[in-house]
Design a protein around this motif. Structure first.
Motif, PDB file in Angstrom:
ATOM      1  N   ASP A  62      46.811  21.788 100.749  1.00  0.00           N
ATOM      2  CA  ASP A  62      47.742  20.475 100.970  1.00  0.00           C
ATOM      3  C   ASP A  62      48.178  20.345  99.660  1.00  0.00           C
ATOM      4  O   ASP A  62      47.534  19.945  98.303  1.00  0.00           O
ATOM      5  CB  ASP A  62      46.488  19.306 101.089  1.00  0.00           C
ATOM      6  CG  ASP A  62      47.266  18.092 101.358  1.00  0.00           C
ATOM      7  OD1 ASP A  62      48.187  17.778 100.860  1.00  0.00           O
ATOM      8  OD2 ASP A  62      46.469  17.036 101.872  1.00  0.00           O
ATOM      9  N   SER A  63      49.409  20.223  99.428  1.00  0.00           N
ATOM     10  CA  SER A  63      50.338  20.227  98.060  1.00  0.00           C
ATOM     11  C   SER A  63      50.215  18.588  97.655  1.00  0.00           C
ATOM     12  O   SER A  63      50.547  18.373  96.522  1.00  0.00           O
ATOM     13  CB  SER A  63      51.538  20.674  98.228  1.00  0.00           C
ATOM     14  OG  SER A  63      52.044  19.937  99.378  1.00  0.00           O
ATOM     15  N   ASP A  64      49.792  17.626  98.409  1.00  0.00           N
ATOM     16  CA  ASP A  64      49.740  16.233  98.124  1.00  0.00           C
ATOM     17  C   ASP A  64      48.526  15.729  97.643  1.00  0.00           C
ATOM     18  O   ASP A  64      47.896  14.663  98.285  1.00  0.00           O
ATOM     19  CB  ASP A  64      50.511  15.698  99.237  1.00  0.00           C
ATOM     20  CG  ASP A  64      51.005  14.161  98.818  1.00  0.00           C
ATOM     21  OD1 ASP A  64      51.008  13.858  97.484  1.00  0.00           O
ATOM     22  OD2 ASP A  64      50.831  13.318  99.901  1.00  0.00           O
ATOM     23  N   LYS A  85      43.603  11.751  99.616  1.00  0.00           N
ATOM     24  CA  LYS A  85      44.265  12.132  98.863  1.00  0.00           C
ATOM     25  C   LYS A  85      43.511  12.580  97.371  1.00  0.00           C
ATOM     26  O   LYS A  85      43.913  13.392  96.615  1.00  0.00           O
ATOM     27  CB  LYS A  85      45.485  11.129  98.289  1.00  0.00           C
ATOM     28  CG  LYS A  85      46.415  10.911  99.486  1.00  0.00           C
ATOM     29  CD  LYS A  85      47.400  12.030  99.508  1.00  0.00           C
ATOM     30  CE  LYS A  85      48.208  11.864 100.595  1.00  0.00           C
ATOM     31  NZ  LYS A  85      48.114  13.090 101.574  1.00  0.00           N
ATOM     32  N   ARG A 124      45.279  22.841  96.333  1.00  0.00           N
ATOM     33  CA  ARG A 124      46.661  22.653  96.536  1.00  0.00           C
ATOM     34  C   ARG A 124      47.423  23.311  97.334  1.00  0.00           C
ATOM     35  O   ARG A 124      48.349  23.011  98.104  1.00  0.00           O
ATOM     36  CB  ARG A 124      47.233  22.568  94.972  1.00  0.00           C
ATOM     37  CG  ARG A 124      46.799  21.582  93.971  1.00  0.00           C
ATOM     38  CD  ARG A 124      47.662  21.136  93.148  1.00  0.00           C
ATOM     39  NE  ARG A 124      46.826  20.403  91.964  1.00  0.00           N
ATOM     40  CZ  ARG A 124      46.840  19.092  91.906  1.00  0.00           C
ATOM     41  NH1 ARG A 124      47.455  18.305  93.168  1.00  0.00           N
ATOM     42  NH2 ARG A 124      46.456  18.304  90.916  1.00  0.00           N
ATOM     43  N   TRP A 125      46.875  24.728  97.574  1.00  0.00           N
ATOM     44  CA  TRP A 125      47.800  25.526  98.459  1.00  0.00           C
ATOM     45  C   TRP A 125      47.513  25.081  99.815  1.00  0.00           C
ATOM     46  O   TRP A 125      48.131  25.329 100.854  1.00  0.00           O
ATOM     47  CB  TRP A 125      47.187  27.010  98.529  1.00  0.00           C
ATOM     48  CG  TRP A 125      47.795  27.542  97.236  1.00  0.00           C
ATOM     49  CD1 TRP A 125      48.819  27.250  96.360  1.00  0.00           C
ATOM     50  CD2 TRP A 125      47.264  28.765  96.653  1.00  0.00           C
ATOM     51  NE1 TRP A 125      49.027  27.886  95.380  1.00  0.00           N
ATOM     52  CE2 TRP A 125      48.249  29.234  95.439  1.00  0.00           C
ATOM     53  CE3 TRP A 125      46.224  29.792  96.725  1.00  0.00           C
ATOM     54  CZ2 TRP A 125      48.001  29.923  94.398  1.00  0.00           C
ATOM     55  CZ3 TRP A 125      46.194  30.997  96.092  1.00  0.00           C
ATOM     56  CH2 TRP A 125      47.084  31.193  95.007  1.00  0.00           C
ATOM     57  N   LYS A 140      43.434  25.303  92.527  1.00  0.00           N
ATOM     58  CA  LYS A 140      44.671  25.968  92.986  1.00  0.00           C
ATOM     59  C   LYS A 140      44.638  26.070  94.470  1.00  0.00           C
ATOM     60  O   LYS A 140      45.684  25.886  95.040  1.00  0.00           O
ATOM     61  CB  LYS A 140      44.460  27.376  92.368  1.00  0.00           C
ATOM     62  CG  LYS A 140      45.752  28.235  92.540  1.00  0.00           C
ATOM     63  CD  LYS A 140      45.522  29.366  91.548  1.00  0.00           C
ATOM     64  CE  LYS A 140      44.806  30.486  92.218  1.00  0.00           C
ATOM     65  NZ  LYS A 140      44.559  31.773  91.322  1.00  0.00           N
ATOM     66  N   ARG A 195      37.911  24.500 100.427  1.00  0.00           N
ATOM     67  CA  ARG A 195      39.286  24.818 100.999  1.00  0.00           C
ATOM     68  C   ARG A 195      38.972  24.647 102.492  1.00  0.00           C
ATOM     69  O   ARG A 195      40.006  24.033 103.072  1.00  0.00           O
ATOM     70  CB  ARG A 195      39.660  25.997 100.665  1.00  0.00           C
ATOM     71  CG  ARG A 195      39.229  27.366 101.424  1.00  0.00           C
ATOM     72  CD  ARG A 195      39.917  28.671 101.036  1.00  0.00           C
ATOM     73  NE  ARG A 195      38.812  29.957 101.530  1.00  0.00           N
ATOM     74  CZ  ARG A 195      39.405  30.602 102.296  1.00  0.00           C
ATOM     75  NH1 ARG A 195      40.347  30.734 102.907  1.00  0.00           N
ATOM     76  NH2 ARG A 195      38.315  31.722 102.820  1.00  0.00           N
ATOM     77  N   GLN A 211      46.471  22.306  86.798  1.00  0.00           N
ATOM     78  CA  GLN A 211      45.737  22.052  88.055  1.00  0.00           C
ATOM     79  C   GLN A 211      45.328  20.674  88.498  1.00  0.00           C
ATOM     80  O   GLN A 211      45.168  20.255  89.314  1.00  0.00           O
ATOM     81  CB  GLN A 211      44.609  23.164  88.499  1.00  0.00           C
ATOM     82  CG  GLN A 211      45.335  24.441  88.562  1.00  0.00           C
ATOM     83  CD  GLN A 211      45.470  25.379  87.471  1.00  0.00           C
ATOM     84  OE1 GLN A 211      45.088  25.044  86.213  1.00  0.00           O
ATOM     85  NE2 GLN A 211      46.344  26.274  87.407  1.00  0.00           N
TER      86      GLN A 211
END
Ligand code: AHR
Length: 504
Positions: A204-206, A167, A201-202, A198, A137, A236
């Motif tokens: 960066d959701s993309d 990405k 994605r919190w 998980k 993270r 996920q």
């Protein structure tokens, strides 16, 4: 005897559009891939960043679209923080994966700068060996967060005001392999991949995230590993990884060629496992396949080519010199991947330079194309448009391990914007082959735009500093179009590329 093969296709019978990420490669901190490969300050072609311009130009010519980094086995002991910030403050570390000394003079920001110059998409990986979700993270925050937080401001202080916006992320590397630093069971890995995905994605959701599949089809836990891992992190992740290295230890060409057909089985099996996990959930979600390590690799698979004593810096490891028959196998694998374009959306030839590389360099000297460079470059050039479902009528040859396999492997890609059809054809026969292709399903007239072949009378021929063009494409002399009938005589053991342009 001359072999015969016929092809039929219809422009509306499409497997899938080609995902340009199929033409990826891989740069690992291993041997001379980074140091002496893409990065060599002081080299006569080096730019202000220390990037070798000759390697950069060949990477562009190779048609690479995406590059995976920083490993590989190296990843599982890597601290991303070591490779950012002022170079004179970066720690020198032991790399346990390759028993080397890692100077960290090249890291994330250098790689991103190289990717932008080379016009390739970066594909990063997070260390799930010695580290886990916390480091992942923070690394993602460093790379992708715009600003105002500890790690995004740290990136800015390192001279990168704008986020890197990476990405595609791999969640670890070959985590089932006992050779991996901190290998895991499927249960352990599934859980850490799930939690890491998980929290990433919190941040960066993309993102596009890939979980590790088995490190090869021969692993004892093969398929059960994929099932358990995906059953844990199905919601996920987007991709599951596949790795394959092809061997010819017994110098048996039919068996070596049949390794190509095994890839078809591998793809179908992992697709079935992923879809079984989806079926259990009654989910329409489809996990895609990331073939993020593949190549011929066997000559330098011995322990003395993998680790050298004395913790050297950038030693000569895995420096496979490819011959002509290796190039044919690489071409065949590309055909199989293209023909599975509905599920194989990402692939990385491992690796880019020096280490089982498509490009070879001399440190302080020139760079040249290995034999396998050519089919890859051809496929990348061809890979714009939709893969057509080909009907192939071909003779077969018999192998000890793999039964009967077809002499001809072929893929046809149609560009819907221009109507151009590119045909990739591998003749695995030891005799010439009369190939015909019925173009009546294409709905227009065609003329030959270009025709090339890769052939050498000596299967063991290699490219070298002294003779870098020994194995290189040449114009194809026999391609014809007569009405809707395309024909060509393919040389024995040859890779062939025909571009057929629509007549206005
Ligand atoms: O590409 C060389 C090595 O092969 C990679 O580091 C590892 O992932 C695989 O076993």
């Amino acid at each position: 005897m001359t072999l015969k093969a016929t092809l039929t296709a219809h422009r509306d019978f499409v497997i899938a559009p080609v995902d340009r990420r199929l033409f990826g490669t891989f740069v690992e901190h291993l041997g001379r891939c980074v140091y002496g490969g893409i990065y060599e300050p002081g080299h006569i072609t080096a730019d202000e960043h220390g990037f070798r311009q000759d390697v950069l130009d060949l990477t562009k010519e190779l048609g690479v679209t995406l590059v995976r980094y920083p490993g590989g086995n190296f990843l599982s002991g890597y601290n991303w923080e070591d490779g950012v910030g002022p170079k004179d403050q970066r720690p020198v570390r032991l790399d346990l994966a390759w028993a080397s000394t890692e100077t960290n003079q090249f890291g994330t920001n250098e790689f991103i700068t190289w990717c932008r110059k080379t016009d390739v998409e970066p594909m990063f990986a997070v260390n799930l060996g010695t580290r886990g979700p916390d480091s992942a993270r923070h690394f993602l925050e460093y790379c992708n967060h715009p600003g105002g937080t500890h790690y995004s401001e740290l990136r800015k202080s390192h001279g990168f005001e704008q986020p890197h916006n990476i990405k595609f992320w791999c969640l670890g590397n070959e985590m089932d392999g006992p050779w991996q630093i901190c290998a895991k069971t499927a249960h352990e890995y599934g859980r850490i991949a799930q939690e890491t995905a998980k929290v990433m994605r919190w941040v960066d959701s993309d993102l596009v995230l890939a979980a590790c599949g088995s490190s090869q089809r021969a692993m004892p836990t093969y398929a059960a590993w994929e099932y358990e891992v995906l059953d844990t992190c199905f919601d996920q992740v987007d991709f599951i990884s596949l790795h394959a290295y092809f061997r010819n230890d017994a110098d048996d060409l039919p068996e070596f060629f049949a390794e190509i057909d095994n890839i078809e089985h591998y793809i179908k099996e992992i697709t079935a496992v992923a879809d079984a996990v989806a079926a259990k959930r009654r989910s329409k979600k489809r996990i895609m396949l990331s073939f993020d390590e593949w190549n011929v690799w066997y000559r330098t698979h011995h322990p003395e080519c993998i680790k050298k004593p004395g913790w050297p810096e950038a030693p000569e490891l895995l420096e496979e010199i490819y011959n002509f028959e290796d190039a044919l196998v690489v071409g065949g694998v590309l055909i199989v991947m293209l023909n599975n374009a509905d599920r194989v959306k990402v692939a990385c030839l491992a690796q880019l330079v020096n280490v089982i590389g498509a490009i070879f360099t001399e440190t302080g000297g020139p760079a040249w194309r290995q034999t396998i460079f050519h089919p890859f470059a051809d496929a990348s050039r061809a890979g714009h448009g939709e893969v057509l479902r080909l009907g192939i009528d071909t003779s077969t040859f018999t192998t000890k391990m793999h039964g009967d396999v077809p002499h001809l492997l072929a893929s046809a890609i149609r560009n819907p914007e221009t109507g151009t059809v590119t045909l990739l054809a591998l003749n695995r026969g030891e005799e010439a082959m009369d190939l015909s292709f019925d173009l009546s399903g294409m709905g227009a007239g065609y003329r030959i735009g270009s025709a090339a072949e890769l052939h050498h009378p000596d299967r063991k021929a290699v490219n070298s500093k002294a003779n870098p063009e020994a194995v290189a494409p040449a114009p194809h002399a026999s391609a014809r179009i007569d009405g809707p009938a395309f024909s060509a005589r393919l040389k024995p053991l040859s890779w062939n590329v025909f571009t057929l342009d629509m007549v206005a």
